[in-house]
Design an enzyme around this catalytic site. Structure first.
Site, PDB file in Angstrom:
ATOM      1  N   HIS A 241      -0.434  11.851   9.087  1.00 12.65           N
ATOM      2  CA  HIS A 241      -0.163  10.546   9.701  1.00 12.65           C
ATOM      3  C   HIS A 241       1.297  10.390  10.141  1.00 12.65           C
ATOM      4  O   HIS A 241       1.586   9.960  11.251  1.00 12.65           O
ATOM      5  CB  HIS A 241      -0.479   9.432   8.698  1.00 12.65           C
ATOM      6  CG  HIS A 241      -1.805   9.538   8.042  1.00 12.65           C
ATOM      7  ND1 HIS A 241      -2.965   9.045   8.601  1.00 12.65           N
ATOM      8  CD2 HIS A 241      -2.155  10.076   6.843  1.00 12.65           C
ATOM      9  CE1 HIS A 241      -3.971   9.274   7.783  1.00 12.65           C
ATOM     10  NE2 HIS A 241      -3.526   9.908   6.717  1.00 12.65           N
TER      11      HIS A 241
HETATM   12  O1  RIB Z   1      -2.204   5.885   4.850  1.00 14.60           O
HETATM   13  C1  RIB Z   1      -1.360   6.952   5.191  1.00 14.60           C
HETATM   14  C2  RIB Z   1       0.043   6.677   4.763  1.00 14.60           C
HETATM   15  O2  RIB Z   1       0.066   6.520   3.356  1.00 14.60           O
HETATM   16  C3  RIB Z   1       1.013   7.836   5.060  1.00 14.60           C
HETATM   17  O3  RIB Z   1       2.288   7.304   5.327  1.00 14.60           O
HETATM   18  C4  RIB Z   1       1.030   8.636   3.786  1.00 14.60           C
HETATM   19  O4  RIB Z   1       2.286   9.271   3.536  1.00 14.60           O
HETATM   20  C5  RIB Z   1       0.841   7.559   2.753  1.00 14.60           C
HETATM   21  O5  RIB Z   1       2.122   7.036   2.445  1.00 14.60           O
END
Ligand code: RIB
Ligand code: CA
Length: 313
Positions: A241
């Site tokens: 992500h």
């Molecule tokens: O939902 C995904 C997010 O949550 C990303 O930033 C991952 O690192 C977690 O922090």
């Protein structure tokens, strides 16, 4: 040259975002002016240690790192070692020997003064704390990874992790933006889940990295994340992500986005952290976000390898 401030909660995919930024910094495409951390995947002390360890491994020990706020604005901190590993970086256990900058706000003030791009890949605790007393004027752009906007959550049926950890911060951040004239580019789950790294892609990345020190730690960083995703039924691969968010923030890949109004539920026990976009302007409220609706994922994979070559040199 773009100047960048990263506020993150390393975290496995945050660590890959740091590696990407380090690569662009080394070749002068950007200047990483600072890294601040939030409490989320693991505690704020651990996320700060992990950020300092990653930067040292990436040859950027000189970049200032500071832990931010230690806990969410109004709810107890809940971390997720089951997702990112007992220390927040998969099976790795970095040393606790790092010293940090005294005040995360000083790093933000310096970044604002030089017109940095602010990228946030963890809970919005620091951003909401900043917004309580200061503006986002002069930051070149704001980009956030978070939310499951009009989409299924990864933490509850409707909430994404970053917004769930500190729902009051997310709610206040977007409320404040709505009265500021600034829009945050929001990279929410519907798009960021599409950026997946699997074993063959990891092998290729490590091959391209060659003798870069980060190459030696990636297997044990990612193996934990692969196993987590497999246990979730997502296959032996990982959703990266924060790295996709960083590429979008720096306009390194093409993406579609729509200006809209984001609201986040903070107090409902069942709907805590739920984010909604007013895509049909029912609320007649000021826009506060540029919601990313699609991104060129193939280009993101190519961009990652392009950057990796800079670390190999
Ligand atoms: O939902 C995904 C997010 O949550 C990303 O930033 C991952 O690192 C977690 O922090
Ligand atoms: Ca993160």
């Amino acid at each position: 040259m773009q100047r960048v401030l990263l506020d993150c909660d390393p975290g496995i995919d945050d660590t890959l975002a740091l590696a990407y930024l380090a690569a662009l910094h080394h070749v002068g495409e950007i200047e990483l002016v600072g890294v601040t951390t939030s409490a989320g995947n693991v505690s704020v002390g651990e996320t700060a240690r992990n950020a300092a360890w990653a930067l040292e491994t990436l040859g950027l020990s000189q970049v200032p790192v500071a832990p931010g706020q230690p806990s969410p604005l109004a709810v107890p901190l809940v971390t997720t070692p089951e997702t990112h590993g007992p220390h927040g970086v998969g099976y790795l256990s970095p040393p606790d020997s790092y010293e940090f900058a005294a005040d995360w706000r000083a790093i933000w003030r310096r970044a604002q003064a030089v017109g940095a791009h602010l990228i946030i890949t963890g809970p919005l605790t620091n951003a909401a704390t900043w917004a309580a007393g200061r503006s986002f004027d002069d930051f070149a752009s704001l980009t956030v990874m978070g939310g499951a906007v009009n989409y299924r959550g990864n933490t509850t049926p409707t909430a994404e992790w970053n917004f769930h950890v500190d729902p009051h911060a997310a709610a206040r951040f977007f409320e404040k933006l709505g009265h500021s004239g600034h829009l945050a580019t929001l990279c929410s789950l519907e798009v960021t889940e599409q950026f997946l790294i699997d074993s063959p892609r990891l092998d290729k990345l490590i091959d391209v990295l060659g003798d870069a020190p980060i190459a030696t730690v990636l297997p044990e960083l990612l193996r934990f994340y692969f196993e987590f995703h497999e246990a979730q039924g997502e296959g032996y691969q990982a959703q990266i992500h924060d790295l996709l968010t960083t590429m979008i923030a720096l306009d390194r890949i093409t993406f579609d986005a729509v200006d809209t109004t984001i609201a986040v539920e903070a107090d409902s026990p069942l709907l805590r952290g739920t984010s909604v976009a007013d895509l049909r302007s029912h609320w007649d409220a000021p826009h506060n976000a540029r919601l990313v609706t699609a991104a060129d994922i193939d280009a993101a994979h190519t961009e990652l390898l392009r950057a990796a070559r800079f670390l190999a040199e």
